[in-house]
Design a protein around this motif. Structure first.
Motif: not given
Length: 147
Positions: A14-20, A52-57
């Motif tokens: 996945t090209a991008h993700g986010a964590v906190a 986790g990973g971003t979903d499309p859009g």
């Protein structure tokens, strides 16, 4: 170059993700022990941050709100975007780090992924097995927060 055994073999990158980085009023950090599934998930049996990973859009901000809810039924106050770090030795994702606070009993959260959630005092993080990019993001957060 040898393949990294911590990186999932069949999961698409996945090209991008986010964590906190989630802290409580004492300044302890909430960490998530990942499942021990080598070849299935990145960084198996490592302590990490929820995310986790971003979903499309989907934006990273939308991703972290969704992931916190999906993984732990968690709503965090005052999520603030911090920085981005690439997971060079795992998934290859560009990860956006967020910070927020939550006071509660982490053992009562409905954990949907992983083994457990636990708050740790910052001085105890050095003994934990944490992915390098996550450790880097935590250190950046700790260095920038007011004393």
């Amino acid at each position: 170059m040898h393949p990294d055994p911590t990186r999932p073999a069949e999961e698409p990158v996945t090209a991008h993700g986010a964590v906190a980085v989630i802290t409580n009023r004492r300044g302890d950090l909430l960490l998530h022990l990942r499942d021990d599934l080598p070849g299935v998930i990145a960084w198996p049996n490592h302590w990490s941050l929820l995310g986790g990973g971003t979903d499309p859009g989907e934006s990273p901000a939308q991703t972290i709100v969704r992931e916190l809810d999906e993984e732990a039924g968690l709503t965090v106050r005052q999520l603030t975007e911090l920085s981005e770090i690439r997971d060079e030795y795992g998934s290859g994702q560009l990860i956006t780090f967020f910070a927020g606070d939550w006071d509660g009993d982490e053992t009562a959260l409905p954990l949907a992924e992983g083994v457990k959630l636990q708050f740790f005092a910052p001085e105890h993080l050095d003994i934990l097995t944490i992915p390098p990019f996550i450790r880097d993001g935590i250190h950046r957060y700790l260095a920038a927060r007011p004393a």
